[in-house]
Design a protein around this motif. Structure first.
Motif, PDB file in Angstrom:
ATOM      1  N   PRO A 236      23.382  44.067  46.076  1.00 36.03           N
ATOM      2  CA  PRO A 236      23.280  45.186  47.026  1.00 36.03           C
ATOM      3  C   PRO A 236      22.930  44.750  48.441  1.00 36.03           C
ATOM      4  CG  PRO A 236      21.271  45.015  45.758  1.00 36.03           C
ATOM      5  CD  PRO A 236      22.175  43.917  45.261  1.00 36.03           C
ATOM      6  N   MET A 237      22.959  43.450  48.710  1.00 40.18           N
ATOM      7  CA  MET A 237      22.522  42.952  50.027  1.00 40.18           C
ATOM      8  C   MET A 237      23.705  42.553  50.908  1.00 40.18           C
ATOM      9  SD  MET A 237      19.140  40.753  48.939  1.00 40.18           S
ATOM     10  CE  MET A 237      19.910  40.028  47.496  1.00 40.18           C
ATOM     11  N   TRP A 238      24.607  43.488  51.118  1.00 44.91           N
ATOM     12  CA  TRP A 238      25.689  43.259  52.065  1.00 44.91           C
ATOM     13  C   TRP A 238      25.212  43.566  53.482  1.00 44.91           C
ATOM     14  CZ3 TRP A 238      31.256  42.432  51.406  1.00 44.91           C
ATOM     15  CH2 TRP A 238      31.584  41.993  50.120  1.00 44.91           C
TER      16      TRP A 238
ATOM     17  N   LEU B 282      23.056  40.963  58.786  1.00 49.54           N
ATOM     18  CA  LEU B 282      23.861  40.342  57.730  1.00 49.54           C
ATOM     19  C   LEU B 282      23.006  40.102  56.495  1.00 49.54           C
ATOM     20  CD1 LEU B 282      25.780  37.700  59.881  1.00 49.54           C
ATOM     21  CD2 LEU B 282      26.573  39.964  59.202  1.00 49.54           C
ATOM     22  N   GLY B 283      23.502  40.553  55.337  1.00 46.81           N
ATOM     23  CA  GLY B 283      22.776  40.344  54.089  1.00 46.81           C
ATOM     24  C   GLY B 283      23.135  39.024  53.426  1.00 46.81           C
ATOM     25  N   LYS B 284      22.362  38.649  52.426  1.00 43.91           N
ATOM     26  CA  LYS B 284      22.583  37.382  51.710  1.00 43.91           C
ATOM     27  C   LYS B 284      23.935  37.350  51.011  1.00 43.91           C
ATOM     28  CE  LYS B 284      17.665  36.550  50.841  1.00 43.91           C
ATOM     29  NZ  LYS B 284      16.613  36.370  49.794  1.00 43.91           N
ATOM     30  N   ALA B 285      24.427  38.526  50.589  1.00 48.25           N
ATOM     31  CA  ALA B 285      25.701  38.562  49.872  1.00 48.25           C
ATOM     32  C   ALA B 285      26.850  38.050  50.744  1.00 48.25           C
ATOM     33  CB  ALA B 285      25.993  39.987  49.404  1.00 48.25           C
ATOM     34  N   LEU B 286      26.767  38.296  52.049  1.00 50.80           N
ATOM     35  CA  LEU B 286      27.838  37.845  52.942  1.00 50.80           C
ATOM     36  C   LEU B 286      27.880  36.321  53.020  1.00 50.80           C
ATOM     37  CD1 LEU B 286      27.518  40.422  55.858  1.00 50.80           C
ATOM     38  CD2 LEU B 286      28.985  40.518  53.844  1.00 50.80           C
ATOM     39  N   PHE B 287      26.715  35.692  53.113  1.00 49.15           N
ATOM     40  CA  PHE B 287      26.675  34.226  53.190  1.00 49.15           C
ATOM     41  C   PHE B 287      27.147  33.595  51.877  1.00 49.15           C
ATOM     42  CE2 PHE B 287      23.470  35.766  56.209  1.00 49.15           C
ATOM     43  CZ  PHE B 287      23.904  35.141  57.372  1.00 49.15           C
ATOM     44  N   ILE B 288      26.737  34.188  50.765  1.00 49.63           N
ATOM     45  CA  ILE B 288      27.213  33.684  49.465  1.00 49.63           C
ATOM     46  C   ILE B 288      28.723  33.892  49.349  1.00 49.63           C
ATOM     47  CG2 ILE B 288      27.045  33.977  46.962  1.00 49.63           C
ATOM     48  CD1 ILE B 288      24.162  34.819  47.349  1.00 49.63           C
ATOM     49  N   GLY B 289      29.218  35.002  49.892  1.00 45.92           N
ATOM     50  CA  GLY B 289      30.663  35.265  49.865  1.00 45.92           C
ATOM     51  C   GLY B 289      31.449  34.248  50.662  1.00 45.92           C
TER      52      GLY B 289
ATOM     53  N   ALA C  84      30.513  31.143  51.275  1.00 46.44           N
ATOM     54  CA  ALA C  84      30.453  29.890  50.518  1.00 46.44           C
ATOM     55  C   ALA C  84      31.399  29.924  49.319  1.00 46.44           C
ATOM     56  CB  ALA C  84      29.015  29.631  50.056  1.00 46.44           C
ATOM     57  N   THR C  85      31.440  31.063  48.629  1.00 49.03           N
ATOM     58  CA  THR C  85      32.331  31.195  47.464  1.00 49.03           C
ATOM     59  C   THR C  85      33.794  31.088  47.871  1.00 49.03           C
ATOM     60  OG1 THR C  85      30.716  32.625  46.362  1.00 49.03           O
ATOM     61  CG2 THR C  85      32.979  32.707  45.548  1.00 49.03           C
ATOM     62  N   SER C  86      34.128  31.693  48.997  1.00 51.69           N
ATOM     63  CA  SER C  86      35.509  31.597  49.485  1.00 51.69           C
ATOM     64  C   SER C  86      35.892  30.154  49.773  1.00 51.69           C
ATOM     65  CB  SER C  86      35.664  32.451  50.749  1.00 51.69           C
ATOM     66  OG  SER C  86      36.956  32.326  51.299  1.00 51.69           O
ATOM     67  N   GLY C  87      34.955  29.385  50.350  1.00 53.21           N
ATOM     68  CA  GLY C  87      35.228  27.967  50.595  1.00 53.21           C
ATOM     69  C   GLY C  87      35.416  27.179  49.317  1.00 53.21           C
TER      70      GLY C  87
ATOM     71  N   THR D   4      31.727  35.000  42.912  1.00 50.22           N
ATOM     72  CA  THR D   4      32.457  36.232  43.216  1.00 50.22           C
ATOM     73  C   THR D   4      31.820  37.438  42.537  1.00 50.22           C
ATOM     74  OG1 THR D   4      34.485  34.909  43.317  1.00 50.22           O
ATOM     75  CG2 THR D   4      34.746  37.281  43.239  1.00 50.22           C
ATOM     76  N   ILE D   5      31.436  37.267  41.265  1.00 48.81           N
ATOM     77  CA  ILE D   5      30.784  38.361  40.548  1.00 48.81           C
ATOM     78  C   ILE D   5      29.436  38.696  41.190  1.00 48.81           C
ATOM     79  CG2 ILE D   5      29.758  39.038  38.343  1.00 48.81           C
ATOM     80  CD1 ILE D   5      31.895  37.362  36.960  1.00 48.81           C
ATOM     81  N   ALA D   6      28.687  37.640  41.584  1.00 48.49           N
ATOM     82  CA  ALA D   6      27.377  37.865  42.198  1.00 48.49           C
ATOM     83  C   ALA D   6      27.512  38.605  43.527  1.00 48.49           C
ATOM     84  CB  ALA D   6      26.667  36.523  42.402  1.00 48.49           C
TER      85      ALA D   6
END
Length: 229
Positions: free
Chosen positions: A27-29, A160-167, A169-172, A20-22
């Motif tokens: 800046p890659m949204w 789509l930036g990398k932050a969205l994919f990490i987001g 995964a984090t939500s899951g 979540t912090i990452a």
């Protein structure tokens, strides 16, 4: 088994906090789309919640913090607030999870208090999963809609930036953590109800035995009284 699930929940919760912090800081949204006239791979633009970064040719990437929140589109403004809320919720959830574990000394070792603490932790994890999923999905939907919108200029289209994919995964991960804690709470509650039912049944059986013994002794005492008279 319950102790292992609680440790797993702690580990997943910590991973969710880092994720979540990452996601909030990255800046890659939204990143520049290389289509049409923008097919110049030497230029790259990143857009995040707090800053945007730009790199051209062999120049090192330069990042600049936004001068004002108002210059951001609506979805990024909302995402900034929701992601901050998500971080706070995950921190609270981790604290409650640590207090609700079987080996902790919180709640004065009260089983009922720890069960309630675990239930609260699961609820907060569920909320943090939603507050992470909503902004990420909102920004992703906007990016995809603008990409396929013919009225939007190619220079303004993003990917789509990398932050969205990490987001996502984090939500899951946060959702799985919530399910584990709520499952552990339900198991504890069911065992408490069974123990309470067994104790109540034993107490009722003891009372019934005492009544039978009392009724068995009453006639003999009455006959002895008659013989004495």
């Amino acid at each position: 088994m319950r102790a292992k699930l609680e440790v797993l929940a702690l580990v997943l919760g910590f991973i969710g906090l880092v994720g979540t912090i990452a996601v909030t800081a990255m800046p890659m949204w939204r990143v520049s789309a290389f289509i049409g006239a923008n097919l110049i791979v030497m230029e790259e633009l990143w857009e995040g919640l707090w800053m945007d970064c730009y790199r051209q040719a062999n120049i090192r990437m330069q990042c600049k913090v936004y001068d004002s929140v108002l210059i951001l589109p609506l979805e990024l403004q909302a995402a900034r607030g929701l992601m901050c809320v998500s971080i706070v919720l995950v921190v609270i959830s981790l604290s409650f999870t640590g207090c609700g574990t079987k080996k902790s000394n919180c709640c004065d070792d009260s089983r009922k208090g720890k069960n309630i603490t675990l239930a609260l932790a699961g609820g907060f994890y569920l909320l943090s999963s939603l507050t992470t999923l909503i902004p990420v999905s909102w920004v992703g939907h906007t990016v995809i809609s603008n990409f396929y919108n013919p009225t939007v200029l190619e220079s303004q289209k993003r990917e789509l930036g990398k932050a969205l994919f990490i987001g996502w995964a984090t939500s899951g991960i946060l959702l799985i953590t919530a399910v584990i804690l709520l499952f552990s709470y339900s198991k504890r509650s069911s065992k408490e109800e069974e123990s309470y039912t067994d104790a109540h049944f034993m107490a009722a059986r003891d009372v019934q035995k005492e009544d039978i013994v009392y009724l068995g002794r009453t006639p003999s005492s009455f006959h002895k009284h008659q013989e004495y008279v």
